[in-house]
Write a protein that holds these residues in place. Structure first.
Motif, short mmCIF file in Angstrom:
data_model
loop_
_atom_site.label_atom_id
_atom_site.label_comp_id
_atom_site.label_asym_id
_atom_site.label_seq_id
_atom_site.Cartn_x
_atom_site.Cartn_y
_atom_site.Cartn_z
N MET A 114 0.82 -1.20 0.00
CA MET A 114 0.00 0.00 0.00
C MET A 114 0.86 1.26 0.00
N ASN A 115 2.00 1.22 0.67
CA ASN A 115 2.92 2.36 0.65
C ASN A 115 3.46 2.59 -0.76
N GLU A 116 3.75 1.51 -1.47
CA GLU A 116 4.23 1.65 -2.85
C GLU A 116 3.15 2.25 -3.75
N LEU A 117 1.93 1.83 -3.56
CA LEU A 117 0.83 2.41 -4.34
C LEU A 117 0.69 3.90 -4.07
N THR A 118 0.80 4.29 -2.82
CA THR A 118 0.67 5.71 -2.46
C THR A 118 1.84 6.51 -3.02
N ARG A 119 3.04 5.95 -2.93
CA ARG A 119 4.23 6.67 -3.40
C ARG A 119 4.18 6.92 -4.90
N ASN A 120 3.52 6.04 -5.64
CA ASN A 120 3.41 6.19 -7.09
C ASN A 120 2.07 6.82 -7.51
N ASN A 121 1.41 7.47 -6.54
CA ASN A 121 0.17 8.21 -6.82
C ASN A 121 -0.92 7.33 -7.42
N LEU A 122 -1.01 6.10 -6.98
CA LEU A 122 -2.06 5.19 -7.43
C LEU A 122 -3.18 5.19 -6.40
N GLN A 123 -4.35 5.59 -6.84
CA GLN A 123 -5.48 5.75 -5.94
C GLN A 123 -6.33 4.48 -5.91
N VAL A 124 -6.55 3.95 -4.71
CA VAL A 124 -7.41 2.78 -4.52
C VAL A 124 -8.39 3.12 -3.40
N THR A 125 -9.67 2.82 -3.61
CA THR A 125 -10.68 3.18 -2.61
C THR A 125 -10.53 2.31 -1.36
N THR A 126 -11.06 2.83 -0.26
CA THR A 126 -11.03 2.10 1.00
C THR A 126 -11.74 0.76 0.88
N MET A 127 -12.84 0.75 0.17
CA MET A 127 -13.59 -0.49 -0.02
C MET A 127 -12.75 -1.52 -0.76
N GLN A 128 -12.07 -1.13 -1.82
CA GLN A 128 -11.24 -2.04 -2.58
C GLN A 128 -10.11 -2.61 -1.73
N VAL A 129 -9.51 -1.74 -0.94
CA VAL A 129 -8.40 -2.18 -0.08
C VAL A 129 -8.88 -3.20 0.94
N ASN A 130 -10.00 -2.91 1.60
CA ASN A 130 -10.49 -3.80 2.66
C ASN A 130 -10.97 -5.14 2.10
N VAL A 131 -11.64 -5.09 0.96
CA VAL A 131 -12.10 -6.34 0.33
C VAL A 131 -10.91 -7.22 -0.04
N GLN A 132 -9.88 -6.59 -0.61
CA GLN A 132 -8.69 -7.35 -0.98
C GLN A 132 -8.00 -7.92 0.26
N PHE A 133 -7.95 -7.14 1.32
CA PHE A 133 -7.29 -7.56 2.55
C PHE A 133 -8.00 -8.77 3.16
N LEU A 134 -9.32 -8.79 3.12
CA LEU A 134 -10.08 -9.86 3.76
C LEU A 134 -10.19 -11.10 2.89
N GLN A 135 -10.40 -10.92 1.61
CA GLN A 135 -10.68 -12.06 0.73
C GLN A 135 -9.44 -12.90 0.46
N GLN A 136 -8.26 -12.34 0.62
CA GLN A 136 -7.05 -13.07 0.25
C GLN A 136 -6.43 -13.83 1.42
N LEU A 137 -7.15 -13.91 2.54
CA LEU A 137 -6.66 -14.70 3.66
C LEU A 137 -6.89 -16.19 3.41
N GLN A 138 -6.11 -17.03 4.09
CA GLN A 138 -6.23 -18.47 3.95
C GLN A 138 -7.60 -18.95 4.46
N PRO A 139 -8.06 -20.15 4.02
CA PRO A 139 -9.42 -20.61 4.38
C PRO A 139 -9.69 -20.70 5.88
N GLU A 140 -8.64 -20.94 6.69
CA GLU A 140 -8.89 -21.08 8.12
C GLU A 140 -9.33 -19.77 8.77
#
Length: 314
Positions: free
Chosen positions: A169-195
């Motif tokens: 996320m720091n790399e995205l910010t440093r390169n001026n890449l805008q991602v919404t809060t919803m997109q970030v949170n969905v990605q953070f939650l959905q990519q966790l292992q099944p357990e």
């Protein structure tokens, strides 16, 4: 450092050209030029090139006492006979070159310094930065791809997962890449292992994930780390012990392979059970079909008894 200098708007030196920030630097540099007393001359030198003295017509002057007559003629323009505007343009060339060299980094300094005029330097900087812009675009594309494919690793702790996600996320910010809060949170939650799925569901039901940050999600989920470790340990134990898997699957296999027991009714049992008369007839039939070899064997075994039997017969 580059960003600080550019944002400060220093009057002592021009803004510095930072990596991937040519469009911002160009705008700020020209605005900085306009603040100079000879800003118009500097702008002309940079955008149009240096002032080239032209030929001027010198009018004839009649002779006076002690001064000879001067015939009408043409001559090359000098600072002494330039108009104020042309003079400002002419004198601004060296300062424009100095300002451009001061505002660029060492990575392109030698290439730009080889140019002869401020305008050639300006064009060279733009050409070099266009090539860098392509590289920057490649970097942004790769970052977006990495963001979309980001996932947790098997057995990874929540702290490790959060740390890697935070760096991305720091790399995205440093390169001026805008991602919404919803997109970030969905990605953070959905990519966790099944357990983690059960605990992710709990978070989604109790929190508005389009308003909170992924830092808050991390703080909530890390509380379940011990329970997730237990789930992983149980899964690994089952995978490492085939007997445990077989025991777990035994009830299903027994039910599948066990042959069905026949259902006996009274009618069936009575019809299939042999009667007493039938058993008696069976014994008589067995006596009639006694093999001859058995009779012979009896005479051979007791000859005297056989002789007495013959005498009685007579």
């Amino acid at each position: 450092m580059h960003n600080n200098i550019m944002a400060a708007g220093s009057k002592d030196r021009p803004p510095m050209l930072g990596p991937g920030r040519y469009s911002q630097w160009r705008s700020r540099f020209l605005r900085y030029i306009d603040t100079k007393p000879n800003g118009e001359g500097l702008r002309k030198s940079i955008l149009s090139g240096p002032y080239v003295p032209s030929t001027v017509l010198v009018q004839a002057v009649a002779a006076t006492e002690g001064n000879p007559a001067i015939q009408q003629h043409t001559t090359i323009e000098t600072v002494l006979n330039m108009t104020p505007e042309n003079k400002e343009h002419f004198l601004s060339e060296k300062e424009a070159i100095f300002l451009l060299l001061t505002g660029i980094g060492d990575d392109i300094y030698s290439t730009v310094d080889a140019c002869k005029t401020a305008n050639e330097m300006w064009i060279a900087i733009e050409r070099l930065q266009q090539g860098e812009s392509l590289n920057v675009q490649d970097v942004k594309t790769n970052l977006f791809w990495e963001f979309g494919k980001f996932t947790s690793r098997d057995g990874e702790s929540m702290e490790s997962y959060y740390s890697r996600f935070y760096k991305l996320m720091n790399e995205l910010t440093r390169n001026n890449l805008q991602v919404t809060t919803m997109q970030v949170n969905v990605q953070f939650l959905q990519q966790l292992q099944p357990e983690w799925s059960r605990f992710v569901t709990v978070v989604k039901q109790s929190k508005e994930i389009d308003t909170i940050s992924y830092h808050t999600l991390f703080d909530i989920l890390k509380q379940y780390q011990n329970e997730v470790n237990d789930i992983r340990a149980e899964r690994i134990a089952k995978s490492a012990n085939p007997l445990a898997l077989l025991a777990a699957a035994q009830p299903y296999s027994d039910n599948y392979y066990q042959a069905p027991k026949p259902q006996r009714s009274n009618a069936t049992s009575s019809s299939t059970r042999p009667s007493a008369s039938t058993r008696h007839k069976g014994k008589e039939i067995a006596k009639l079909v006694t093999p001859q070899s058995e009779s012979v064997s009896e005479e051979d075994s007791d000859p005297e008894q056989a002789q007495r039997d013959k005498g009685h017969a007579k």
